[in-house]
Design a protein around this motif. Structure first.
Motif, short mmCIF file in Angstrom:
data_model
loop_
_atom_site.label_atom_id
_atom_site.label_comp_id
_atom_site.label_asym_id
_atom_site.label_seq_id
_atom_site.Cartn_x
_atom_site.Cartn_y
_atom_site.Cartn_z
N ILE A 83 -9.20 -29.95 -15.09
CA ILE A 83 -10.68 -29.88 -14.99
C ILE A 83 -11.13 -28.42 -15.05
O ILE A 83 -12.11 -28.07 -15.71
N ALA A 84 -10.37 -27.55 -14.37
CA ALA A 84 -10.73 -26.11 -14.38
C ALA A 84 -10.65 -25.55 -15.80
O ALA A 84 -11.52 -24.78 -16.22
N ALA A 128 -0.54 -30.60 -20.22
CA ALA A 128 -0.61 -30.50 -21.69
C ALA A 128 -1.32 -31.74 -22.26
O ALA A 128 -2.17 -31.63 -23.14
N LYS A 129 -0.96 -32.90 -21.68
CA LYS A 129 -1.56 -34.15 -22.16
C LYS A 129 -3.08 -34.16 -21.90
O LYS A 129 -3.87 -34.49 -22.76
N ARG A 130 -3.44 -33.75 -20.70
CA ARG A 130 -4.87 -33.80 -20.32
C ARG A 130 -5.73 -32.79 -21.08
O ARG A 130 -6.92 -33.03 -21.29
N THR A 131 -5.15 -31.62 -21.40
CA THR A 131 -5.96 -30.57 -22.03
C THR A 131 -5.80 -30.53 -23.55
O THR A 131 -6.62 -29.92 -24.24
N GLY A 132 -4.70 -31.13 -24.06
CA GLY A 132 -4.43 -31.04 -25.50
C GLY A 132 -3.91 -29.66 -25.90
O GLY A 132 -3.93 -29.30 -27.09
N ILE A 133 -3.44 -28.87 -24.93
CA ILE A 133 -2.94 -27.51 -25.21
C ILE A 133 -1.50 -27.40 -24.70
O ILE A 133 -1.18 -27.97 -23.65
#
Ligand SMILES: Nc1ncnc2c1ncn2[C@@H]1O[C@H](COP(=O)(O)OP(=O)(O)OP(=O)(O)O)[C@@H](O)[C@H]1O
Ligand SMILES: CC(=O)N[C@H]1[C@@H]2OC[C@@H](O2)[C@@H](O)[C@@H]1O[C@H](C)C(=O)O
Length: 372
Positions: A83-84, A128-133
């Protein structure tokens, strides 16, 4: 030419006050372009959960062990980091494909370097999964495998920032006053010597919170109204930790909190600010030489009582004390920037730690890469 990457560093430090988010562009070597910074404070409820995580981790002997309740806190911590990151990217108009990598520290819940055990919670794959990075995480473990103490890791970044002092022929020492304080000395010949130097804000925070419910001593004003209780200060400063430079890193719990009946609120806060300042000076006696300049980073630089004590002590020994902002750095962002820098170094297989920083046998890289 070395590849220049855009990286975001994420630090949740031993003070457990929140997540620091900072962006840099770097080649992981000498090129560093500092970008924006944002701090995301934790609410009291989550700080409570992190304190519970420290308790739950105390009996662990295997760094991958995750009792169910600890795993829940780890996931919550990871989601808060996601979220951050999202909030940071929205605020500064960044899309996921504009960022090459996240450097994710997680939260240290146990650090016993003498037993070769350091545990940071935080799930890099989930982030990584949540941010796509892509995420580089768990940067301390490989150092320990190779004989290092797993901390401090920021010195590689401090060394990269120190170029202008080196060129000016000045030996410089970065001091980070976080929950624990640590030093990075960079000599005029580029030599690095670094180690944790003692209790930073943790003892002050614990004392003030216990007595007032506030989580820290704002600007050091409570301590500013008190006096140093010499016998209490000596109890901390006589610790075997200050007698030799064998143990390079500390755990949050290595120095026991002051007990309520031992001092008034003000005298306790003043004494602990004195201890924080004197610890740095005592530990600095193990540096190769007295630094010409100290550059102070971390939240402790905002405690005026601590800073006044430290400045007097350092100046008496012939050093100048600057806050990170004076030479143009950002004392709040430094550790998060460092984690971004280290993530890029990890991608390139460059060393994160050195014999002069963690005591590792030879320079080693580290970190685990998770892709979305
Ligand atoms: N305005 C202020 N006045 C006094 N002290 C402050 C102020 N702001 C922050 N601090 C202190 O700084 C601490 C946070 O510092 P910082 O974020 O550098 O620590 P950290 O990164 O969590 O720790 P570490 O570097 O050990 O991992 C707070 O817990 C508080 O004690
Ligand atoms: C095990 C661990 O998390 N150590 C922290 C802690 O906080 C300050 C000091 O102790 C330092 O050694 C380290 O963090 C910084 C970011 C580092 O590794 O350089």
């Amino acid at each position: 030419m070395d590849v220049i990457r855009t990286a975001i560093g994420l630090m949740s430090g031993t003070s457990m006050d929140g997540i620091d988010v900072a962006l840099i562009r770097t080649d992981g070597r000498g090129f560093i372009e500092r970008g924006p910074f944002m701090g995301v404070p934790y609410d009291p409820d989550f700080r409570g959960q992190l304190k519970r995580a420290l308790e739950l981790s105390r009996p662990l002997t295997d760094r991958s062990e995750r009792p169910a309740e600890l795993r829940e806190i780890e996931l919550e911590l990871t989601w808060r980091h996601a979220i951050a990151v999202t909030a940071f990217m929205e605020r500064f108009g960044l899309s996921a494909d504009a960022v090459d990598v996240l450097g994710f520290h997680g939260q240290t819940v146990l650090h016993h370097p003498d037993e070769g055990l350091t545990i940071q919670i935080g799930d890099g794959g989930e982030l990584a999964k949540r941010t796509g990075i892509s995420v580089v995480y768990d940067m301390r473990a490989n150092d320990m495998v190779h004989g290092g103490q797993g901390a401090p890791l920021v010195p590689a970044y401090h060394a990269a920032l120190a170029g202008k002092f080196q060129q000016a022929g000045q030996a410089v020492c970065f001091v980070n006053i976080g929950g624990i304080s640590n030093l990075t000395f960079i000599g005029t010949d580029g030599r690095i010597s670094a180690f944790d130097s003692g209790p930073g804000n943790t003892l002050i925070d614990q004392w003030v919170e216990m007595q007032t419910g506030k989580t820290y001593d704002p600007s050091g004003e409570i301590g500013g109204r008190g006096k140093v209780v010499a016998s209490l200060a000596e109890r901390y400063l006589q610790s075997p930790f200050f007698r030799g430079n064998i143990r390079r890193s500390l755990d949050r719990g290595d120095f026991a909190p002051l007990q309520p009946e031992e001092a008034s609120l003000e005298d306790g806060a003043r004494t602990l600010a004195h201890v924080a300042a004197a610890s740095i000076i005592k530990s600095a006696s193990f540096l190769p030489e007295t630094p010409a300049i100290y550059i102070v980073c971390g939240g402790g630089r905002l405690n005026a009582t601590l800073m006044a004590e430290f400045s007097v002590m350092a100046e008496r020994l012939g050093s100048r004390v600057l806050t990170a902002e004076e030479p143009g750095f950002d004392g709040d962002a430094m550790e998060a920037e460092a984690w971004a820098y280290l993530a890029v170094r990890s991608l390139d297989g460059l060393p994160l730690t050195f014999p002069g920083t963690t005591g590792v046998d030879a320079p080693v890289s580290g970190g685990v890469l998770a892709t979305p």
